[in-house]
Design a protein around this motif. Structure first.
Motif, PDB file in Angstrom:
ATOM      1  N   ASP A  26      -9.950 -21.977  13.167  1.00  0.00           N
ATOM      2  CA  ASP A  26     -10.188 -20.883  14.109  1.00  0.00           C
ATOM      3  C   ASP A  26      -9.804 -19.576  13.428  1.00  0.00           C
ATOM      4  OD1 ASP A  26     -11.079 -22.427  16.237  1.00  0.00           O
ATOM      5  OD2 ASP A  26      -9.044 -22.862  16.903  1.00  0.00           O
ATOM      6  N   ARG A  27     -10.606 -18.539  13.653  1.00  0.00           N
ATOM      7  CA  ARG A  27     -10.319 -17.248  13.022  1.00  0.00           C
ATOM      8  C   ARG A  27     -10.921 -16.147  13.898  1.00  0.00           C
ATOM      9  NH1 ARG A  27     -11.822 -17.229   6.893  1.00  0.00           N
ATOM     10  NH2 ARG A  27      -9.968 -18.555   6.859  1.00  0.00           N
ATOM     11  N   ARG A  28     -10.177 -15.093  14.126  1.00  0.00           N
ATOM     12  CA  ARG A  28     -10.680 -13.995  14.940  1.00  0.00           C
ATOM     13  C   ARG A  28     -11.816 -13.288  14.220  1.00  0.00           C
ATOM     14  NH1 ARG A  28     -10.072 -14.062  20.006  1.00  0.00           N
ATOM     15  NH2 ARG A  28     -10.507 -11.819  20.012  1.00  0.00           N
ATOM     16  N   ALA A  29     -12.859 -12.970  14.971  1.00  0.00           N
ATOM     17  CA  ALA A  29     -14.005 -12.258  14.405  1.00  0.00           C
ATOM     18  C   ALA A  29     -13.717 -10.761  14.387  1.00  0.00           C
ATOM     19  CB  ALA A  29     -15.260 -12.540  15.223  1.00  0.00           C
ATOM     20  N   ASP A  30     -13.736 -10.157  13.200  1.00  0.00           N
ATOM     21  CA  ASP A  30     -13.538  -8.712  13.098  1.00  0.00           C
ATOM     22  C   ASP A  30     -14.719  -7.949  13.703  1.00  0.00           C
ATOM     23  OD1 ASP A  30     -11.120  -9.048  11.800  1.00  0.00           O
ATOM     24  OD2 ASP A  30     -12.058  -9.147   9.826  1.00  0.00           O
ATOM     25  N   ASP A  31     -15.914  -8.523  13.563  1.00  0.00           N
ATOM     26  CA  ASP A  31     -17.131  -7.881  14.062  1.00  0.00           C
ATOM     27  C   ASP A  31     -17.988  -8.946  14.741  1.00  0.00           C
ATOM     28  OD1 ASP A  31     -19.475  -6.539  14.564  1.00  0.00           O
ATOM     29  OD2 ASP A  31     -19.642  -5.648  12.557  1.00  0.00           O
ATOM     30  N   PRO A  32     -17.766  -9.207  16.044  1.00  0.00           N
ATOM     31  CA  PRO A  32     -18.502 -10.266  16.743  1.00  0.00           C
ATOM     32  C   PRO A  32     -20.018 -10.096  16.672  1.00  0.00           C
ATOM     33  CG  PRO A  32     -16.633  -9.550  18.055  1.00  0.00           C
ATOM     34  CD  PRO A  32     -16.734  -8.598  16.911  1.00  0.00           C
ATOM     35  N   ALA A  91     -21.807  -8.811  14.218  1.00  0.00           N
ATOM     36  CA  ALA A  91     -22.250  -9.257  12.896  1.00  0.00           C
ATOM     37  C   ALA A  91     -22.179 -10.780  12.795  1.00  0.00           C
ATOM     38  CB  ALA A  91     -21.400  -8.610  11.807  1.00  0.00           C
ATOM     39  N   GLU A  92     -21.145 -11.376  13.390  1.00  0.00           N
ATOM     40  CA  GLU A  92     -21.022 -12.832  13.375  1.00  0.00           C
ATOM     41  C   GLU A  92     -22.191 -13.471  14.127  1.00  0.00           C
ATOM     42  OE1 GLU A  92     -18.665 -14.888  11.971  1.00  0.00           O
ATOM     43  OE2 GLU A  92     -17.741 -13.162  10.995  1.00  0.00           O
ATOM     44  N   GLU A  93     -22.550 -12.873  15.269  1.00  0.00           N
ATOM     45  CA  GLU A  93     -23.662 -13.422  16.045  1.00  0.00           C
ATOM     46  C   GLU A  93     -24.979 -13.319  15.276  1.00  0.00           C
ATOM     47  OE1 GLU A  93     -26.086 -12.596  20.238  1.00  0.00           O
ATOM     48  OE2 GLU A  93     -24.011 -11.872  20.020  1.00  0.00           O
ATOM     49  N   LEU A  94     -25.202 -12.181  14.618  1.00  0.00           N
ATOM     50  CA  LEU A  94     -26.428 -12.022  13.830  1.00  0.00           C
ATOM     51  C   LEU A  94     -26.486 -13.051  12.706  1.00  0.00           C
ATOM     52  CD1 LEU A  94     -26.675  -8.125  13.560  1.00  0.00           C
ATOM     53  CD2 LEU A  94     -28.259  -9.652  14.772  1.00  0.00           C
ATOM     54  N   ALA A  95     -25.358 -13.253  12.035  1.00  0.00           N
ATOM     55  CA  ALA A  95     -25.316 -14.226  10.943  1.00  0.00           C
ATOM     56  C   ALA A  95     -25.577 -15.635  11.461  1.00  0.00           C
ATOM     57  CB  ALA A  95     -23.963 -14.161  10.244  1.00  0.00           C
ATOM     58  N   ARG A 127     -18.766 -14.334  21.077  1.00  0.00           N
ATOM     59  CA  ARG A 127     -18.524 -13.132  21.880  1.00  0.00           C
ATOM     60  C   ARG A 127     -17.116 -13.131  22.478  1.00  0.00           C
ATOM     61  NH1 ARG A 127     -24.485 -12.974  24.900  1.00  0.00           N
ATOM     62  NH2 ARG A 127     -25.634 -12.231  23.063  1.00  0.00           N
ATOM     63  N   ASP A 128     -16.550 -14.348  22.621  1.00  0.00           N
ATOM     64  CA  ASP A 128     -15.160 -14.440  23.106  1.00  0.00           C
ATOM     65  C   ASP A 128     -14.149 -14.150  22.018  1.00  0.00           C
ATOM     66  OD1 ASP A 128     -15.878 -14.992  25.686  1.00  0.00           O
ATOM     67  OD2 ASP A 128     -15.719 -17.178  25.480  1.00  0.00           O
ATOM     68  N   GLY A 129     -14.635 -13.983  20.768  1.00  0.00           N
ATOM     69  CA  GLY A 129     -13.729 -13.563  19.709  1.00  0.00           C
ATOM     70  C   GLY A 129     -13.586 -14.495  18.522  1.00  0.00           C
ATOM     71  N   ASN A 130     -14.159 -15.731  18.598  1.00  0.00           N
ATOM     72  CA  ASN A 130     -14.052 -16.637  17.455  1.00  0.00           C
ATOM     73  C   ASN A 130     -15.141 -16.301  16.436  1.00  0.00           C
ATOM     74  OD1 ASN A 130     -13.101 -18.720  15.876  1.00  0.00           O
ATOM     75  ND2 ASN A 130     -13.424 -20.330  17.415  1.00  0.00           N
ATOM     76  N   GLN A 164     -23.778 -24.652   6.497  1.00  0.00           N
ATOM     77  CA  GLN A 164     -24.097 -24.412   5.088  1.00  0.00           C
ATOM     78  C   GLN A 164     -24.772 -23.062   4.907  1.00  0.00           C
ATOM     79  OE1 GLN A 164     -26.068 -27.702   3.269  1.00  0.00           O
ATOM     80  NE2 GLN A 164     -25.944 -26.864   1.212  1.00  0.00           N
ATOM     81  N   TYR A 165     -25.706 -22.723   5.790  1.00  0.00           N
ATOM     82  CA  TYR A 165     -26.355 -21.413   5.707  1.00  0.00           C
ATOM     83  C   TYR A 165     -25.384 -20.285   6.026  1.00  0.00           C
ATOM     84  CZ  TYR A 165     -31.186 -22.759   4.806  1.00  0.00           C
ATOM     85  OH  TYR A 165     -32.328 -23.197   4.195  1.00  0.00           O
ATOM     86  N   LEU A 166     -24.491 -20.533   6.989  1.00  0.00           N
ATOM     87  CA  LEU A 166     -23.492 -19.509   7.309  1.00  0.00           C
ATOM     88  C   LEU A 166     -22.628 -19.204   6.090  1.00  0.00           C
ATOM     89  CD1 LEU A 166     -22.108 -20.404  10.860  1.00  0.00           C
ATOM     90  CD2 LEU A 166     -23.121 -18.235  10.162  1.00  0.00           C
TER      91      LEU A 166
END
Length: 755
Positions: free
Chosen positions: A206-212, A214-218, A270-273, A314-316
């Protein structure tokens, strides 16, 4: 029953936390065994009690309230005896203890089994029925199996807050340490950075997302890429696959197009992970649903969900071009920390290492000792996925780990670190002084190495030469066997750098846990298989090339010693010497001015211990590889965290074997060197001094510490200490005896934190 058991265990393993796992246990076991009650009691060591922490059948309000003293009740009796207790009428038993708040007076039959982890009773699982009838043998065996499977989960809960952690999900923090084994001495205080292998969902933390955003787009890009891959597979395979088989890929596409997998992951992002953590949680959730299904075919689809999750991950990971931010006080943490992971951290930022798997003799621990970095290995109760970014303390002396420790613990360890730094500064003054005891016994201290980059640190450490150069590294980093010229250039640089000081080159030692990518060896038991000298004798075309390169590299320097690994018989030694002589004679005939080097045999298997004298008769010196010797004598896989605490080079059997080796070599006047990790352990080095070992070879980070011991304690006193140690029956007694002496001599800072 076996199928039911398998499903329960799968559900428990997929549980979010122990509280969830216990609820699964009591519910599923109650249904599977057709009982009226199933309950779990956990051990509370702080109060010497067993606490009811989950139940299906008793009054739910009694959970967390019912406490049974260790010496009381039927639950206490199960724990005391450490075996199942099967009673037809519980109320008539003299140890029966009544708790009105549970409502258990209506139940007659009682079956309790202990939950044991690493020989410690962690709790008790109990089932009860109205009927006055003992449980049959199959039911007892089933519950024993459940208890055994539950033990690991309970141990993890104690590492995450124990009993209190079950009442509410809380921040991972406790004054009680998580236990591992010492990998390298020292104390590390810093920030945990979790590393994990690629495309391994279970290892993702588990790790907090600095930029949710950007994480969602990825994440959505990775899903799209996987969809394209699967569509391509479908088009290519549809003509050759039956419809029912190609339907699997259609199901993959439906899952990617649906909301359950993708949108659930997005919701977690979106909840932060971060995206990989969100994906792992969602896949685990879906896998759990499939594994609960009664239909065997549908249960097997859980594996398909895992496969789809791995493809997305793997793509992530391929698309993640962000560099890992290593804090100035990085403590590297992982299920298995590899040498490459270690190499990625800037040396000046690496404070410590914590690994769930491995032991003191793991390669990464050996590298860390050379760097002077504290290490704790075998921390199998550490909840790795929950510690990324946490403050962590790793005590490389005791093997203890503290996650998010309180201010009092931090303050104490900060004091110990300051004392450690003072001690290290003081040891630097010993660099150019000889390792000579106060009563005049001198023992040369050499460096263990295997990389050209180690030459500078080895020269600066005060090493009097190289006692073990591991030649397998140039073989391991190539896609083919290195040529004679390539090997010659490497060996020449090493020999020139240390000349006229001696350099001992060990011939190729692969197999076991050291594989060559272009020379795969598939064996059921590689440590007892085709490895070391066995391989090179079977392939003289490889062996002779290496021997020629070594001998050529020594021309004009004459500081080469040759060391033969994994010798288990005189036949192997004689055949090896014949090949050395052949290579030597070839070079002489070719006009190369080389001298025949000193030849040594490694003693690292029991057969070599019992033939130490006849081996010594044939060679110029013996070198004891204590890592493998200890492993083989004690039948302990040194890389297996489950038995890491059994691996101890101060075991009485190891000490007696060492004595037999030294005595065998003395009959023919041959010197004995120790090049295993035992040589770099200050406590062990004191006993080796007493044995009369002629030289020690170790990681450069250990040189000053061992030198301090030798320069402080008389060899005569070491001999007396050895005789006392040989009378003891346990390695713990021997270590306590030596540590007491070191403390008395003002050397306690070598075996514990502080000065």
């Amino acid at each position: 029953m076996l199928e039911v058991l398998r499903r329960i265990i799968q559900e428990v393993n997929a549980a979010v936390d122990l509280s969830d796992a216990l609820e699964i246990i009591v519910s599923r076991v109650k249904g599977a065994m057709e009982v009226d009650v199933c309950s779990v009691y956990l051990t509370d060591l702080d109060h010497n009690q067993y606490v009811l922490m989950a139940t299906d059948g008793l009054n739910a309000a009694s959970v967390g309230q019912v406490r049974i003293d260790f010496s009381n009740g039927l639950v206490g009796m199960v724990a005391e005896r450490e075996e199942p207790l099967n009673i037809q009428s519980a109320k008539n038993h003299p140890r029966y203890q009544y708790f009105p708040e549970t409502g258990e007076e209506q139940y007659s039959t009682f079956l309790g089994v202990p939950v044991i982890h690493h020989r410690e009773v962690m709790g008790v699982v109990v089932v009860q029925r109205h009927a006055v009838e003992r449980f049959d043998e199959d039911e007892v065996a089933f519950l024993v199996t459940i208890g055994a499977q539950l033990s690991g989960a309970i141990a993890h809960a104690q590492a995450s807050g124990g009993i209190d952690g079950l009442r509410k999900r809380r921040r991972l923090s406790d004054e009680r340490p998580i236990l591992g084994v010492s990998g390298a001495p020292g104390v590390a205080i810093g920030t945990a950075v979790v590393r994990y292998p690629h495309a391994d969902l279970s290892a993702v933390p588990d790790r907090r997302a600095d930029d949710p955003e950007a994480e969602e787009l990825a994440f959505r890009a990775a899903v799209t890429a996987v969809r394209v891959d699967i569509e391509t597979i479908v088009e290519r395979m549809r003509p050759v696959l039956p419809a029912e088989d190609s339907a699997l890929f259609d199901a993959f596409i439906m899952m990617l197009d649906g909301d359950s997998l993708v949108e659930k992951s997005v919701e977690r992002i979106r909840d932060g992970n971060w995206a990989p953590g969100a994906l792992r949680n969602t896949v685990d959730e879906h896998v759990n649903i499939f594994e609960e299904m009664d239909d065997p075919y549908l249960r097997e689809r859980a594996q398909d969900v895992r496969d789809l999750g791995r493809r997305i991950l793997q793509y992530l990971q391929e698309g993640d071009t962000t560099r890992i931010d290593y804090p100035a006080d990085t403590v590297l943490v992982g299920e298995e920390i590899t040498a490459s992971m270690l190499a990625e951290v800037p040396t000046e930022r690496l404070t410590g290492i914590v690994s769930v798997s491995g032991s003191r003799t793991s390669h990464v621990a050996i590298l860390a000792r050379a760097l002077g970095v504290p290490v704790v290995m075998g921390a199998d109760d550490l909840p790795v996925t929950r510690v990324d970014g946490a403050e962590i303390i790793a005590d490389g002396y005791s093997g203890r780990i503290y996650v998010n420790p309180g201010p009092m613990v931090v303050q104490e360890f900060e004091r110990l670190v300051r004392e450690e730094d003072e001690l290290s500064d003081g040891l630097k003054a010993l660099r150019d002084l000889p390792a000579e005891s106060p009563d005049g016994v001198r023992i040369p201290l050499y460096a263990n190495t295997g990389l050209l980059s180690d030459i500078g640190p080895s020269l600066n450490s005060g090493a009097e030469g190289v006692g073990l150069y591991r030649t397998e590294f140039p073989f391991m980093i190539r896609e083919r066997f290195p040529s004679e010229q390539e090997q010659y250039e490497i060996y020449r640089e090493v020999l020139e750098s240390f000349a006229p000081r001696p350099v001992t080159l060990r011939t190729l030692d692969v197999g076991g846990d050291k594989a060559l990518p272009y020379f795969p060896i598939e064996e059921d038991n590689p440590f007892l298989g085709w490895r070391g000298i066995r391989i090179t004798l079977d392939h003289p075309e490889i062996f002779l090339v290496q021997l020629r390169a070594m001998l050529r590299a020594s021309a004009g320097l004459d500081n080469l010693n040759l060391l033969l690994p994994m010798i288990s018989s005189v036949d192997e030694l004689d055949d090896s010497i014949d090949l050395i002589d052949r290579a030597y004679n070839e070079l002489i005939e070719e006009g190369v001015a080389v001298k025949r080097p000193k030849i040594g045999a490694m003693v690292e298997v029991p057969s070599a211990v019992y033939q130490a004298d006849v081996l010594a008769k044939r060679v110029d010196f013996l070198s004891v590889g204590t890592n493998d010797l200890t492993q083989y004598l004690l039948a302990v896989d040194r890389n297996n965290a489950r038995v890491a605490d059994l691996y101890d080079s101060l075991h009485p059997a190891v000490l007696r074997a060492m004595m037999q080796i030294v005595e065998g070599a003395r009959r023919f006047g041959k010197p004995v060197s120790v090049c295993g990790e035992m040589a770099g352990d200050p406590a062990s080095a004191l006993l080796l001094l007493g044995m009369g070992v002629d030289s020690l070879s170790m990681s450069t980070g250990s040189l000053a510490r061992v030198k301090w011991v030798i320069r402080t304690i008389d060899a005569e006193k070491a001999r007396s200490l050895l005789q006392e140690a040989l009378l003891l029956e346990r390695s713990s007694e021997i270590r306590e005896q030596i540590n007491t002496v070191l403390e008395r001599e003002g050397l306690g800072g070598l075996v514990r934190a502080g000065k």
